[in-house]
Scaffold this motif. Structure first.
Motif, mmCIF file in Angstrom:
data_model
loop_
_atom_site.group_PDB
_atom_site.id
_atom_site.type_symbol
_atom_site.label_atom_id
_atom_site.label_comp_id
_atom_site.label_asym_id
_atom_site.label_seq_id
_atom_site.Cartn_x
_atom_site.Cartn_y
_atom_site.Cartn_z
ATOM 1 N N UNK A 283 0.900 -1.142 -0.041
ATOM 2 C CA UNK A 283 -0.012 0.131 -0.063
ATOM 3 C C UNK A 283 0.922 1.340 0.028
ATOM 4 N N UNK A 284 2.101 1.144 -0.157
ATOM 5 C CA UNK A 284 2.925 2.255 -0.251
ATOM 6 C C UNK A 284 2.433 3.236 -1.197
ATOM 7 N N UNK A 285 2.455 4.692 -0.940
ATOM 8 C CA UNK A 285 3.089 5.361 0.017
ATOM 9 C C UNK A 285 1.754 5.810 1.193
ATOM 10 N N UNK A 286 0.753 5.221 1.034
ATOM 11 C CA UNK A 286 -0.285 5.388 2.077
ATOM 12 C C UNK A 286 0.117 5.481 3.482
ATOM 13 N N UNK A 287 -0.300 6.461 4.082
ATOM 14 C CA UNK A 287 0.165 6.369 5.675
ATOM 15 C C UNK A 287 -0.962 5.557 6.423
ATOM 16 N N UNK A 288 -0.417 4.627 7.020
ATOM 17 C CA UNK A 288 -1.191 3.509 7.807
ATOM 18 C C UNK A 288 -1.777 4.239 8.850
ATOM 19 N N UNK A 289 -2.709 3.742 9.610
ATOM 20 C CA UNK A 289 -3.230 3.878 10.904
ATOM 21 C C UNK A 289 -2.126 3.977 12.006
ATOM 22 N N UNK A 290 -1.654 4.977 12.475
ATOM 23 C CA UNK A 290 -0.580 4.961 13.659
ATOM 24 C C UNK A 290 0.853 5.369 12.951
ATOM 25 N N UNK A 291 0.818 5.717 11.626
ATOM 26 C CA UNK A 291 2.074 5.824 11.139
ATOM 27 C C UNK A 291 2.212 7.203 10.893
ATOM 28 N N UNK A 292 3.290 7.784 10.054
ATOM 29 C CA UNK A 292 3.475 9.247 9.839
ATOM 30 C C UNK A 292 4.342 9.281 8.522
ATOM 31 N N UNK B 280 7.385 11.792 6.475
ATOM 32 C CA UNK B 280 8.422 12.862 6.461
ATOM 33 C C UNK B 280 8.239 13.402 5.083
ATOM 34 N N UNK B 281 7.984 12.797 3.983
ATOM 35 C CA UNK B 281 7.896 13.171 2.516
ATOM 36 C C UNK B 281 6.495 13.736 2.365
ATOM 37 N N UNK B 282 6.140 14.005 1.144
ATOM 38 C CA UNK B 282 4.963 14.650 0.715
ATOM 39 C C UNK B 282 3.817 13.676 1.218
ATOM 40 N N UNK B 283 2.580 14.166 1.077
ATOM 41 C CA UNK B 283 1.120 13.437 1.263
ATOM 42 C C UNK B 283 1.158 12.421 0.212
ATOM 43 N N UNK B 284 0.094 11.587 0.433
ATOM 44 C CA UNK B 284 0.059 10.537 -0.719
ATOM 45 C C UNK B 284 -0.267 11.033 -1.995
ATOM 46 N N UNK B 285 -1.467 12.124 -2.201
ATOM 47 C CA UNK B 285 -1.743 12.591 -3.160
ATOM 48 C C UNK B 285 -0.603 13.348 -4.232
ATOM 49 N N UNK B 286 0.568 13.721 -3.458
ATOM 50 C CA UNK B 286 1.507 14.326 -4.119
ATOM 51 C C UNK B 286 2.666 13.443 -4.268
ATOM 52 N N UNK B 287 2.619 12.294 -3.846
ATOM 53 C CA UNK B 287 3.855 11.384 -3.787
ATOM 54 C C UNK B 287 4.142 10.777 -5.142
ATOM 55 N N UNK B 288 5.295 10.553 -5.671
ATOM 56 C CA UNK B 288 5.253 9.934 -6.992
ATOM 57 C C UNK B 288 5.151 8.433 -6.981
ATOM 58 N N UNK B 289 4.728 7.694 -5.772
ATOM 59 C CA UNK B 289 4.467 6.287 -5.786
ATOM 60 C C UNK B 289 2.989 6.251 -5.527
ATOM 61 N N UNK B 290 2.197 7.400 -5.566
ATOM 62 C CA UNK B 290 0.837 7.162 -5.385
ATOM 63 C C UNK B 290 0.045 6.225 -6.558
ATOM 64 N N UNK B 291 0.880 6.185 -7.929
ATOM 65 C CA UNK B 291 0.113 5.577 -8.837
ATOM 66 C C UNK B 291 0.537 4.281 -9.202
ATOM 67 N N UNK B 292 1.628 3.820 -8.256
ATOM 68 C CA UNK B 292 2.389 2.435 -8.462
ATOM 69 C C UNK B 292 1.522 1.191 -7.765
ATOM 70 N N UNK B 293 0.978 0.665 -8.710
ATOM 71 C CA UNK B 293 0.048 -0.598 -8.197
ATOM 72 C C UNK B 293 0.974 -1.832 -7.992
ATOM 73 N N UNK B 294 1.222 -2.575 -6.980
ATOM 74 C CA UNK B 294 2.090 -3.637 -6.535
ATOM 75 C C UNK B 294 1.407 -4.613 -5.514
ATOM 76 N N UNK C 147 5.062 1.037 8.257
ATOM 77 C CA UNK C 147 5.881 -0.377 9.004
ATOM 78 C C UNK C 147 5.764 0.060 10.335
ATOM 79 N N UNK C 148 5.406 1.286 11.000
ATOM 80 C CA UNK C 148 5.479 1.523 12.370
ATOM 81 C C UNK C 148 4.087 2.318 12.844
#
Length: 389
Positions: free
Chosen positions: A160-169, A171-185, A246-247
């Motif tokens: 699910x990268x780069x979605x911020x999981x519950x309890x996570x945080x 340092x980089x940009x929010x999901x909608x601005x992140x270059x990994x947002x469209x990577x399906x895997x 992961x945290x």
């Protein structure tokens, strides 16, 4: 014994090296394979990965108590990931995790399976948990699909990268601005003896067979850290923006939790991950492990290249871990070698950096300060922000 996938017998297959040894780097047309994967029409042999299975009624509560993620009530067919950390908070193992209702499945780099199983076994104590290395029985297939597995499908771990999981945080940009947002895997686990048939089934549906040239290029583009590449014996999750997935920052104690909380609260992890855009005019690229230096080949070493790829649109790109205080606009070169033995020659490649973790090392939800620092507790450097570790 060195692993070799049966899919490597395909015509045109070129074997990968390093942590991907045993599967294909590409099958003769790496750019076409990468384009197919990017548009959602490729299947990738990932059978070199390791798989561990946990069974028993205490498996989730026990795993929750000794790792970085909140998995105590993990629902069936819900993917997550977690770390096993050292007492100093450094990353020892990174695991993709999914539960099927009766077993918890852990996916990791193959060379981490043996020490992982040994550590888990030592930590079991009186808990009702069985730990099995099932790498020889199950193989992973990579798919460009952004969805969990469903009832009737094999066990599937969705990245699910780069979605911020519950309890996570982050340092980089929010999901909608992140270059990994469209990577399906995602990774689908199949009985190892059925691997050729499972790959052929997807090819029959119109998907192209792709190698790790493609997967690594899209991973680097997505700023996605990998245990076998970005992690060394000093790595803490904050440096790699890996608190996203992961945290869990608000769960109970686990090994390494004190360092995770301290670095999150005070900021400034010792290093930070960046993306490098490499000069491609020399038609060769440096290897992972090459030094990143400031200003020139004779300049000061400021970091290490961790992953290198040739992207079908971006050209040669890399991930690197650099010193936290390196300015974002500093001119950089990567210094490596070409050739081996007596034929080895120095390779110098100009590079520009793209910020992933900012130099100030402050997460999106770092707690507000509680006033002035008390006399005698001023952090090193006297600027009110201490680097830990």
């Amino acid at each position: 014994m060195t692993y070799r996938s049966p899919i490597l017998d395909r015509p045109g297959a070129v074997s990968a090296t390093g942590p991907d040894e045993g599967i294909a780097w590409h099958y003769g047309e790496p750019v076409a394979e990468q384009r197919a994967l990017a548009r959602g029409g490729a299947v990738v042999d990932q059978s070199h990965l390791g798989v561990v299975r946990l069974t028993g009624p205490d498996r989730l509560s026990w795993l929750h108590s000794i790792t970085s993620q909140d998995v105590e009530h993990l629902a069936p067919r819900t993917s997550t990931e977690l770390f096993v950390l050292s007492p100093q908070g450094r990353i020892e193992h990174a695991l993709g995790v999914v539960d099927d209702g009766t077993s918890t499945w852990l996916i990791t780099e193959r060379d981490h399976v043996e020490p992982l199983v040994a550590w888990l076994t030592r930590m079991r104590f009186m808990m009702q948990v069985e730990i099995d290395d099932v790498t020889d029985s199950f193989a992973a297939i990579g798919e460009p699909v952004a969805a969990e597995g469903v009832e009737g499908e094999p066990v599937t771990w969705w990245d699910t990268w780069p979605r911020v999981a519950v309890g996570g945080t982050r340092y980089g940009p929010p999901e909608e601005e992140h270059p990994g947002a469209d990577r399906a895997w995602r990774l689908v686990l199949v009985p190892r003896e059925t691997l050729p048939d499972a790959v052929a089934e997807r090819e029959a549906a119109g998907w192209r067979l792709a190698g790790t040239w493609a997967t690594e290029a899209l991973r680097v583009e997505a700023w996605r850290p990998r245990l076998a590449r970005e992690v060394d014996d000093r790595s803490v999750p904050h440096e790699l923006d890996w608190l996203r997935t992961a945290v869990h920052l608000h769960k109970g104690c686990y090994r390494g939790q004190e360092t995770v909380a301290r670095v999150h609260n005070l900021g400034r992890p010792p290093r930070r991950i960046v993306m490098l855009h490499l000069d491609g005019s020399q038609h060769v690229v440096p290897d992972g492990g090459s030094e990143v230096r400031r200003d020139s080949a004779d300049g000061k070493a400021v970091g290490t290249v961790t992953s290198v790829a040739r992207h079908h649109e971006l050209g040669p790109v890399a991930l690197a871990v650099v010193k936290r205080n390196l300015p974002d606009d500093a001119p950089l070169v990567v210094v490596g070698t070409v050739g081996t033995g007596t034929d080895a020659q120095e390779l110098v490649v100009d590079a520009t950096q793209e910020t992933i973790v900012p130099g100030e090392g402050v997460s999106a939800d770092r707690p507000e300060g509680r006033g002035e620092t008390l006399r005698g507790l001023t952090p090193r450097g006297g600027d009110g922000a201490q680097s830990l570790l």
